[in-house]
Design a protein around this motif. Structure first.
Motif, PDB file in Angstrom:
ATOM      1  N   LEU A  87      -1.806  -0.509   9.528  1.00  0.00           N
ATOM      2  CA  LEU A  87      -1.713  -1.280   8.129  1.00  0.00           C
ATOM      3  C   LEU A  87      -0.716  -2.254   8.447  1.00  0.00           C
ATOM      4  O   LEU A  87      -0.972  -3.477   8.102  1.00  0.00           O
ATOM      5  CB  LEU A  87      -1.294  -0.121   7.112  1.00  0.00           C
ATOM      6  CG  LEU A  87      -2.763   0.600   6.611  1.00  0.00           C
ATOM      7  CD1 LEU A  87      -2.199   1.698   5.671  1.00  0.00           C
ATOM      8  CD2 LEU A  87      -4.109   0.021   6.066  1.00  0.00           C
ATOM      9  N   ILE A 119     -10.285  -1.913   1.602  1.00  0.00           N
ATOM     10  CA  ILE A 119      -8.933  -2.206   0.970  1.00  0.00           C
ATOM     11  C   ILE A 119      -9.351  -3.661   0.393  1.00  0.00           C
ATOM     12  O   ILE A 119      -9.055  -4.021  -0.645  1.00  0.00           O
ATOM     13  CB  ILE A 119      -8.083  -2.461   1.770  1.00  0.00           C
ATOM     14  CG1 ILE A 119      -7.554  -0.782   2.045  1.00  0.00           C
ATOM     15  CG2 ILE A 119      -6.879  -3.001   1.303  1.00  0.00           C
ATOM     16  CD1 ILE A 119      -6.693  -0.573   3.344  1.00  0.00           C
ATOM     17  N   LEU A 141       0.654   4.915   1.107  1.00  0.00           N
ATOM     18  CA  LEU A 141       0.023   5.935   1.762  1.00  0.00           C
ATOM     19  C   LEU A 141       0.410   7.193   1.560  1.00  0.00           C
ATOM     20  O   LEU A 141       1.512   7.699   1.845  1.00  0.00           O
ATOM     21  CB  LEU A 141       0.251   5.433   3.558  1.00  0.00           C
ATOM     22  CG  LEU A 141      -0.360   6.360   4.280  1.00  0.00           C
ATOM     23  CD1 LEU A 141      -1.655   6.511   4.297  1.00  0.00           C
ATOM     24  CD2 LEU A 141       0.096   5.918   5.696  1.00  0.00           C
ATOM     25  N   HIS A 190       0.038  -5.741   6.301  1.00  0.00           N
ATOM     26  CA  HIS A 190       0.355  -4.987   4.698  1.00  0.00           C
ATOM     27  C   HIS A 190       1.626  -4.292   4.668  1.00  0.00           C
ATOM     28  O   HIS A 190       2.180  -4.250   5.892  1.00  0.00           O
ATOM     29  CB  HIS A 190      -0.789  -3.814   4.581  1.00  0.00           C
ATOM     30  CG  HIS A 190      -2.271  -4.368   4.398  1.00  0.00           C
ATOM     31  ND1 HIS A 190      -2.655  -5.101   3.157  1.00  0.00           N
ATOM     32  CD2 HIS A 190      -3.172  -4.199   5.202  1.00  0.00           C
ATOM     33  CE1 HIS A 190      -4.057  -5.448   3.491  1.00  0.00           C
ATOM     34  NE2 HIS A 190      -4.213  -4.842   4.599  1.00  0.00           N
ATOM     35  N   SER A 250       0.093   4.026   9.097  1.00  0.00           N
ATOM     36  CA  SER A 250       0.938   3.094   8.694  1.00  0.00           C
ATOM     37  C   SER A 250       1.325   1.791   9.658  1.00  0.00           C
ATOM     38  O   SER A 250       1.104   0.843   9.117  1.00  0.00           O
ATOM     39  CB  SER A 250       2.241   3.691   8.346  1.00  0.00           C
ATOM     40  OG  SER A 250       2.934   4.226   9.565  1.00  0.00           O
ATOM     41  N   LEU A 269     -10.087  -1.292   6.267  1.00  0.00           N
ATOM     42  CA  LEU A 269      -9.649  -2.438   5.777  1.00  0.00           C
ATOM     43  C   LEU A 269     -10.520  -3.212   5.029  1.00  0.00           C
ATOM     44  O   LEU A 269     -10.200  -4.039   4.127  1.00  0.00           O
ATOM     45  CB  LEU A 269      -9.088  -3.275   7.185  1.00  0.00           C
ATOM     46  CG  LEU A 269      -7.867  -2.955   7.929  1.00  0.00           C
ATOM     47  CD1 LEU A 269      -8.026  -3.470   9.188  1.00  0.00           C
ATOM     48  CD2 LEU A 269      -6.598  -3.004   7.127  1.00  0.00           C
ATOM     49  N   ASN A 283      -1.975  -5.133  10.492  1.00  0.00           N
ATOM     50  CA  ASN A 283      -2.777  -5.958   9.706  1.00  0.00           C
ATOM     51  C   ASN A 283      -2.243  -6.619   8.466  1.00  0.00           C
ATOM     52  O   ASN A 283      -3.077  -7.110   7.747  1.00  0.00           O
ATOM     53  CB  ASN A 283      -3.935  -5.027   9.396  1.00  0.00           C
ATOM     54  CG  ASN A 283      -4.992  -4.875  10.645  1.00  0.00           C
ATOM     55  OD1 ASN A 283      -5.866  -5.622  10.910  1.00  0.00           O
ATOM     56  ND2 ASN A 283      -4.872  -3.710  11.218  1.00  0.00           N
ATOM     57  N   VAL A 341       3.825  -1.143   3.713  1.00  0.00           N
ATOM     58  CA  VAL A 341       3.419   0.392   3.480  1.00  0.00           C
ATOM     59  C   VAL A 341       4.688   1.157   3.013  1.00  0.00           C
ATOM     60  O   VAL A 341       5.675   0.967   3.723  1.00  0.00           O
ATOM     61  CB  VAL A 341       2.853   0.945   4.706  1.00  0.00           C
ATOM     62  CG1 VAL A 341       2.518   2.398   4.556  1.00  0.00           C
ATOM     63  CG2 VAL A 341       1.721   0.173   5.366  1.00  0.00           C
ATOM     64  N   ILE A 346       0.691  -1.006  -0.050  1.00  0.00           N
ATOM     65  CA  ILE A 346      -0.070   0.108  -0.095  1.00  0.00           C
ATOM     66  C   ILE A 346       0.812   1.462  -0.030  1.00  0.00           C
ATOM     67  O   ILE A 346       1.694   1.430   0.716  1.00  0.00           O
ATOM     68  CB  ILE A 346      -1.159  -0.016   1.151  1.00  0.00           C
ATOM     69  CG1 ILE A 346      -1.886  -1.334   1.134  1.00  0.00           C
ATOM     70  CG2 ILE A 346      -1.599   1.359   1.364  1.00  0.00           C
ATOM     71  CD1 ILE A 346      -2.613  -1.443   2.179  1.00  0.00           C
ATOM     72  N   ILE A 383     -10.379   2.078  11.359  1.00  0.00           N
ATOM     73  CA  ILE A 383      -9.494   1.251  10.674  1.00  0.00           C
ATOM     74  C   ILE A 383     -10.334  -0.205   9.955  1.00  0.00           C
ATOM     75  O   ILE A 383      -9.912  -0.719   8.922  1.00  0.00           O
ATOM     76  CB  ILE A 383      -8.265   0.667  11.468  1.00  0.00           C
ATOM     77  CG1 ILE A 383      -7.142   0.147  10.716  1.00  0.00           C
ATOM     78  CG2 ILE A 383      -8.729  -0.072  12.668  1.00  0.00           C
ATOM     79  CD1 ILE A 383      -6.398   0.657   9.659  1.00  0.00           C
TER      80      ILE A 383
END
Length: 123
Positions: A21, A115, A6, A26, A18, A112, A24, A28, A4, A108
């Motif tokens: 993310l 996303i 950002l 990802h 960040s 998510l 979770n 960044v 991702i 968030i």
């Protein structure tokens, strides 16, 4: 796990989002203005862009238009992020080429979900 980009000019927002993310799953990368967003979209080839609309220099709408104008990255999913929750702001972001829109402060779990919804067709 998605890569991702950002795009956020506010350091506190960038840091908070960040970290959430990454937590979770990802990966960044970040940009602090519209010019850098376009450059990083070209160089990093992220799976998705989270684009702040109120950026210094070229704003997020113009950065989105520039990304959409480049064939190589034109199909990148882009979610607009803004503290402005007016209907006109949402329409302006979508008209510029954003695929979705979310407001700050960011929820968030909702983000998510957005996303995932944009990336699932690609997986």
């Amino acid at each position: 796990m998605a890569r991702i980009l950002l795009v956020e000019d506010n350091e506190m927002n960038r840091d908070m989002l960040s970290r959430r993310l990454i937590r979770n799953g990802h990966e960044v990368t970040m940009a602090v203005d519209g010019e850098e967003a376009v450059t990083r979209a070209h160089s990093d080839l992220p799976d998705l862009v989270l684009m702040d609309i109120g950026l210094p220099g070229i704003d997020g709408c113009e950065a989105t238009r520039r990304i959409r104008a480049t064939e190589r990255i034109a199909q990148l999913p882009i979610i607009a992020l803004t503290a402005h929750a007016m209907t006109g702001d949402r329409d302006r972001a979508l008209d510029a080429g954003c695929d979705d829109f979310d407001t700050k402060p960011v929820d968030i779990q909702r983000l998510l979900g957005k996303i995932d919804a944009l990336l699932l067709p690609k997986r």
